[in-house]
Design a protein around this motif. Structure first.
Motif, PDB file in Angstrom:
ATOM      1  N   ILE A 360      32.851  42.867  38.669  1.00 40.27           N
ATOM      2  CA  ILE A 360      33.850  43.615  38.199  1.00 40.27           C
ATOM      3  C   ILE A 360      35.158  43.503  39.072  1.00 40.27           C
ATOM      4  CG2 ILE A 360      34.595  45.800  37.030  1.00 40.27           C
ATOM      5  CD1 ILE A 360      31.539  46.557  36.758  1.00 40.27           C
ATOM      6  N   ALA A 361      36.336  43.133  38.357  1.00 41.01           N
ATOM      7  CA  ALA A 361      37.646  42.922  39.101  1.00 41.01           C
ATOM      8  C   ALA A 361      38.160  44.390  39.023  1.00 41.01           C
ATOM      9  CB  ALA A 361      38.693  41.888  38.125  1.00 41.01           C
ATOM     10  N   LYS A 362      38.632  44.459  40.215  1.00 37.74           N
ATOM     11  CA  LYS A 362      39.498  45.604  40.586  1.00 37.74           C
ATOM     12  C   LYS A 362      41.090  45.470  40.793  1.00 37.74           C
ATOM     13  CE  LYS A 362      37.214  48.949  41.014  1.00 37.74           C
ATOM     14  NZ  LYS A 362      36.669  49.664  39.751  1.00 37.74           N
ATOM     15  N   PRO A 363      42.021  46.498  40.396  1.00 36.55           N
ATOM     16  CA  PRO A 363      43.281  46.099  40.323  1.00 36.55           C
ATOM     17  C   PRO A 363      43.920  45.590  41.541  1.00 36.55           C
ATOM     18  CG  PRO A 363      42.830  48.177  39.109  1.00 36.55           C
ATOM     19  CD  PRO A 363      41.577  48.003  39.700  1.00 36.55           C
ATOM     20  N   HIS A 364      44.437  44.650  41.563  1.00 33.51           N
ATOM     21  CA  HIS A 364      45.180  43.997  42.927  1.00 33.51           C
ATOM     22  C   HIS A 364      46.046  42.890  42.548  1.00 33.51           C
ATOM     23  CE1 HIS A 364      45.522  42.264  47.142  1.00 33.51           C
ATOM     24  NE2 HIS A 364      45.251  43.425  47.319  1.00 33.51           N
ATOM     25  N   ILE A 366      45.801  39.936  43.580  1.00 39.09           N
ATOM     26  CA  ILE A 366      45.121  38.710  43.501  1.00 39.09           C
ATOM     27  C   ILE A 366      44.110  38.970  42.049  1.00 39.09           C
ATOM     28  CG2 ILE A 366      42.901  37.666  44.424  1.00 39.09           C
ATOM     29  CD1 ILE A 366      43.749  38.732  47.204  1.00 39.09           C
ATOM     30  N   THR A 367      43.716  39.760  41.465  1.00 38.71           N
ATOM     31  CA  THR A 367      43.029  39.709  40.391  1.00 38.71           C
ATOM     32  C   THR A 367      43.493  40.243  39.013  1.00 38.71           C
ATOM     33  OG1 THR A 367      42.739  42.302  40.753  1.00 38.71           O
ATOM     34  CG2 THR A 367      40.952  40.954  41.680  1.00 38.71           C
ATOM     35  N   GLU A 368      45.044  39.881  39.065  1.00 44.58           N
ATOM     36  CA  GLU A 368      45.690  39.995  37.783  1.00 44.58           C
ATOM     37  C   GLU A 368      45.478  38.952  36.887  1.00 44.58           C
ATOM     38  OE1 GLU A 368      50.059  40.112  38.870  1.00 44.58           O
ATOM     39  OE2 GLU A 368      49.866  42.228  39.668  1.00 44.58           O
ATOM     40  N   GLY A 369      45.565  37.631  37.291  1.00 43.49           N
ATOM     41  CA  GLY A 369      45.212  36.525  36.555  1.00 43.49           C
ATOM     42  C   GLY A 369      43.486  36.756  36.136  1.00 43.49           C
ATOM     43  N   LEU A 370      42.696  37.158  36.997  1.00 38.57           N
ATOM     44  CA  LEU A 370      41.375  37.027  36.673  1.00 38.57           C
ATOM     45  C   LEU A 370      41.196  38.210  35.293  1.00 38.57           C
ATOM     46  CD1 LEU A 370      38.228  36.573  36.650  1.00 38.57           C
ATOM     47  CD2 LEU A 370      38.238  38.196  38.707  1.00 38.57           C
ATOM     48  N   ILE A 371      41.692  39.270  35.657  1.00 40.06           N
ATOM     49  CA  ILE A 371      41.566  40.466  34.475  1.00 40.06           C
ATOM     50  C   ILE A 371      42.212  39.665  33.142  1.00 40.06           C
ATOM     51  CG2 ILE A 371      42.744  42.792  33.852  1.00 40.06           C
ATOM     52  CD1 ILE A 371      42.604  43.366  36.888  1.00 40.06           C
ATOM     53  N   THR A 395      43.697  48.992  61.787  1.00 42.27           N
ATOM     54  CA  THR A 395      44.748  49.585  61.202  1.00 42.27           C
ATOM     55  C   THR A 395      44.906  48.739  59.782  1.00 42.27           C
ATOM     56  OG1 THR A 395      46.097  48.060  62.317  1.00 42.27           O
ATOM     57  CG2 THR A 395      45.780  50.175  63.232  1.00 42.27           C
ATOM     58  N   ALA A 396      44.217  47.881  59.481  1.00 44.03           N
ATOM     59  CA  ALA A 396      44.355  47.136  58.127  1.00 44.03           C
ATOM     60  C   ALA A 396      44.239  48.005  56.897  1.00 44.03           C
ATOM     61  CB  ALA A 396      43.645  45.708  57.969  1.00 44.03           C
ATOM     62  N   ALA A 397      45.201  47.573  55.699  1.00 46.38           N
ATOM     63  CA  ALA A 397      44.743  48.304  54.583  1.00 46.38           C
ATOM     64  C   ALA A 397      43.758  47.490  54.190  1.00 46.38           C
ATOM     65  CB  ALA A 397      46.259  48.554  53.845  1.00 46.38           C
ATOM     66  N   VAL A 398      42.688  48.176  53.452  1.00 47.67           N
ATOM     67  CA  VAL A 398      41.661  47.416  52.743  1.00 47.67           C
ATOM     68  C   VAL A 398      41.648  47.791  51.461  1.00 47.67           C
ATOM     69  CG1 VAL A 398      39.121  46.917  52.880  1.00 47.67           C
ATOM     70  CG2 VAL A 398      40.427  47.400  55.128  1.00 47.67           C
ATOM     71  N   SER A 399      41.352  46.881  50.341  1.00 46.54           N
ATOM     72  CA  SER A 399      41.431  47.131  49.213  1.00 46.54           C
ATOM     73  C   SER A 399      40.012  46.133  48.397  1.00 46.54           C
ATOM     74  CB  SER A 399      42.542  46.880  48.176  1.00 46.54           C
ATOM     75  OG  SER A 399      43.612  47.282  48.714  1.00 46.54           O
ATOM     76  N   PRO A 400      39.310  46.802  47.636  1.00 43.65           N
ATOM     77  CA  PRO A 400      38.207  46.176  47.022  1.00 43.65           C
ATOM     78  C   PRO A 400      38.595  45.113  45.909  1.00 43.65           C
ATOM     79  CG  PRO A 400      38.278  48.464  46.204  1.00 43.65           C
ATOM     80  CD  PRO A 400      39.270  48.166  47.196  1.00 43.65           C
ATOM     81  N   LEU A 401      38.104  43.992  45.957  1.00 40.31           N
ATOM     82  CA  LEU A 401      38.589  42.995  44.737  1.00 40.31           C
ATOM     83  C   LEU A 401      37.543  42.905  43.644  1.00 40.31           C
ATOM     84  CD1 LEU A 401      40.275  40.050  47.004  1.00 40.31           C
ATOM     85  CD2 LEU A 401      41.383  42.022  45.763  1.00 40.31           C
ATOM     86  N   VAL A 437      31.771  43.017  46.753  1.00 46.45           N
ATOM     87  CA  VAL A 437      31.275  41.929  47.135  1.00 46.45           C
ATOM     88  C   VAL A 437      32.453  40.881  47.511  1.00 46.45           C
ATOM     89  CG1 VAL A 437      29.066  41.362  45.891  1.00 46.45           C
ATOM     90  CG2 VAL A 437      31.450  40.848  44.855  1.00 46.45           C
ATOM     91  N   SER A 438      33.866  41.786  47.692  1.00 44.89           N
ATOM     92  CA  SER A 438      34.943  40.975  47.923  1.00 44.89           C
ATOM     93  C   SER A 438      36.049  41.987  48.298  1.00 44.89           C
ATOM     94  CB  SER A 438      35.538  39.994  46.777  1.00 44.89           C
ATOM     95  OG  SER A 438      36.794  39.142  47.323  1.00 44.89           O
ATOM     96  N   PHE A 439      36.565  41.906  49.629  1.00 46.36           N
ATOM     97  CA  PHE A 439      37.786  42.727  50.129  1.00 46.36           C
ATOM     98  C   PHE A 439      39.213  41.991  50.283  1.00 46.36           C
ATOM     99  CE2 PHE A 439      34.385  45.688  51.333  1.00 46.36           C
ATOM    100  CZ  PHE A 439      34.853  46.979  50.591  1.00 46.36           C
ATOM    101  N   ALA A 440      39.976  42.599  49.982  1.00 44.83           N
ATOM    102  CA  ALA A 440      41.506  42.094  50.606  1.00 44.83           C
ATOM    103  C   ALA A 440      41.861  43.039  51.406  1.00 44.83           C
ATOM    104  CB  ALA A 440      42.381  41.758  49.488  1.00 44.83           C
ATOM    105  N   ALA A 441      42.277  42.526  52.761  1.00 42.51           N
ATOM    106  CA  ALA A 441      43.076  43.409  53.640  1.00 42.51           C
ATOM    107  C   ALA A 441      44.310  42.804  54.301  1.00 42.51           C
ATOM    108  CB  ALA A 441      41.881  43.536  54.987  1.00 42.51           C
TER     109      ALA A 441
END
Length: 557
Positions: A360-364, A366-371, A395-401, A437-441
């Motif tokens: 399941i794609a989460k908002p980011h 990177i995932t705009e095209g996938l959504i 100190t990285a900002a981590v977001s689930p993808l 199963v995927s992160f962006a930081a």
């Protein structure tokens, strides 16, 4: 003067009676004449008010017609009724055309009789309806040989990606930058033994326009030396991804950090000059020195994509430690030693035990095209994956993808289950869903830099495989990977132009088929026509003879 005689007294004057005609019938009473209608009066003359109203209506109609034409000119629309929308532009193409700041010259070097010439003309009309920056010139080599030779001489010494102007069907230029489009770029033949072809006109034109417009050519480096996926092979390799990156204006290279370079600076920093480093599905452990070189690249603001899944050791007893934990730990991410099973029937594949699934794609960004692709039924696909976890360090900002459903779980003791596989079920030691199963930081901004280092982690190597670019059903996965690399490189959104439906491009015939067609056309069909005509003639003669015999018999009677 004669006097009138009077009758004598006592005698009656004889009565004069008109002679009665014989057998005279009495006349019928005459019907009365119908009343005559009064003659219509002559119409009065047209009044001035009526004339004025007609004049005002005529002027209003003329003004309305002018306004309609002005509105139509300002809001030009084209309607595409072709099968599959062959001339309907994708959002990526429209965005590219609207962003043009300088004129682009397009020379089409195809004969007017070429089947592609008309399609290209219609498609370029759609392009010009979106921008006025395109200067399109059609040069027919058969009819305008001098102009054709002049165009070839203009670019005679230019070599672009191994192509020269004599190979080109279309030349796209902006100033000193030029791109050559060959006929093979315009049509894709899916199979050499198949006569069906898939048009790729829009993909080729838009990619070439982007190439001449963009002055930035990010370098994408793929690591080697640890049994990673190769950029030279297709299918399970990375060759289709490499081709897509090159068409999107990227420079692709491979780097083996284990090699000893004569240059000390290069030995310490083998990734110098790379915008993004991709670690795609390694099967062997990174040494501590190799991992430190990647960490040094990140410290300098470099960007890394790591796609690793569960790799068994030689004895199939446990998962192999790939040596990349220190790099992931810098961004507050850890790779779990588990094997993900998706049990939600809506997300898991029909075959298998749930090891292949749709995350399941989460908002980011990177995932705009996938959504958008998911709305068309084209989601990302993963197989053989491990889950990722946030450690809270750094100190990285981590977001689930990408995430699994709540029904998924990460099996810890996979190798015991693999000895006697059955429908998987979680136990108390397994990781419960939903699993990431995927992160962006992204690191904090460095002094003097536009932003900090970026990192994308994938818990599976399957999204990097070339099959994702060769199958329409897996296009969502390809969109996700290309978007991740574009985000890491701070590059424009990659082209996402859906494939057009294939069409029959010709007729393939063997020698036996040609001989069979010859027999039917030259022998069987003419012979059948002659026999049919003879049968009709004989039938007609027999009918005429029977009719003549019957007429003679009637005459004799």
């Amino acid at each position: 003067m004669s006097e009138e005689r009077k009758p004598k007294k006592g005698k009656k004057a004889p009565r004069s009676e008109a002679p009665k005609p014989k057998d005279v019938k009495p006349r019928a009473p005459k019907a009365p004449d119908p009343p005559r209608e009064a003659a219509p009066e002559a119409p009065a003359g047209t009044s001035a008010g009526t004339k004025l109203g007609a004049l005002v209506g005529l002027v209003a109609a003329m003004v309305l017609a002018v306004l309609v034409n002005v509105v139509a000119a300002r809001h030009y629309r084209r309607f595409d009724f072709t099968k599959g929308g062959l001339y309907t532009l994708s959002p990526a193409t429209v965005q590219t055309l609207h962003a043009l700041g300088e004129p682009i010259r397009i020379d089409v070097l195809l004969p007017s009789g070429d089947p592609l010439a008309l399609s290209i003309r219609h498609l370029l009309e759609a392009y010009r309806s979106e921008t006025s920056r395109l200067e399109v010139h059609f040069t027919d080599p058969d009819r305008h040989a001098a102009e054709f030779v002049a165009v070839q001489r203009k670019y005679d010494e230019r070599v672009v990606d191994g192509r020269v102007v004599t190979d080109a069907a279309i030349v796209i230029a902006r100033g000193d930058r030029v791109q050559f489009i060959t006929p093979r770029d315009l049509v894709e033949v899916e199979d050499e033994n198949d006569v069906r072809a898939r048009p790729r006109l829009e993909q080729a034109l838009t990619a070439a326009i982007r190439a001449v417009v963009s002055t930035d050519r990010p370098k994408i480096c793929f690591t080697t030396g640890h049994d990673e996926k190769s950029i030279e092979t297709g299918g399970s390799g990375l060759a289709p991804l490499r081709e897509r990156l090159e068409k999107n204006g990227h420079e692709v290279a491979t780097v083996d950090a284990r090699e000893k370079a004569d240059d000390k600076d290069k030995a310490r920093a083998p990734y110098a000059g790379c915008r993004v480093v991709v670690v795609a599905g390694p099967g062997q452990r990174f040494s501590e020195a190799d991992t430190k070189k990647l960490e040094g690249f990140v410290e300098q603001g470099g960007n890394v994509l790591v796609a690793v899944g569960p790799v068994p050791d030689e004895g199939d007893q446990k998962y192999l430690d790939l040596g990349l934990d220190p790099l992931l730990d810098r961004f507050g991410i850890a790779l779990a030693r588990d094997f993900v099973f998706e049990t939600d029937p809506r997300l898991r594949a029909v075959r298998g035990y749930g090891e292949t699934f749709l995350p399941i794609a989460k908002p980011h960004p990177i995932t705009e095209g996938l959504i958008r692709a998911e709305q068309q039924g084209l989601g990302a696909v993963m197989t053989v994956a491990s889950s990722l976890q946030k450690t809270g360090k750094g100190t990285a900002a981590v977001s689930p993808l990408l995430e699994t459903s709540e029904d998924a779980f990460g099996m810890i003791d996979f190798f015991t289950w693999a000895k006697n596989p059955s429908d998987p079920a979680p136990n108390d030691a397994d990781h419960k869903g939903p699993l990431t199963v995927s992160f962006a930081a992204e690191m904090p901004k460095r002094p003097g830099a536009e932003r900090g280092a970026r990192f994308v982690a994938l818990g599976s190597a399957s999204p990097m495989m070339g099959e994702n670019w060769q199958s329409d059903e897996l296009r969502g996965t390809a969109i996700f990977v290309e978007s991740a690399i574009a985000w890491l490189a701070s590059a424009p959104t990659p082209l996402d132009i859906p494939n057009k439906p294939a069409f029959t491009a010709g007729l393939r015939m063997s020698e036996d088929s040609l001989a069979s067609v010859f027999r039917y056309v030259v022998v069987f069909i003419p012979l059948a026509s002659v026999l049919t005509g003879l049968a009709v003639h004989l039938r007609r003669r027999a009918t005429e003879r029977r009719g003549t015999r019957k007429e003679k018999e009637r005459a004799s009677e």
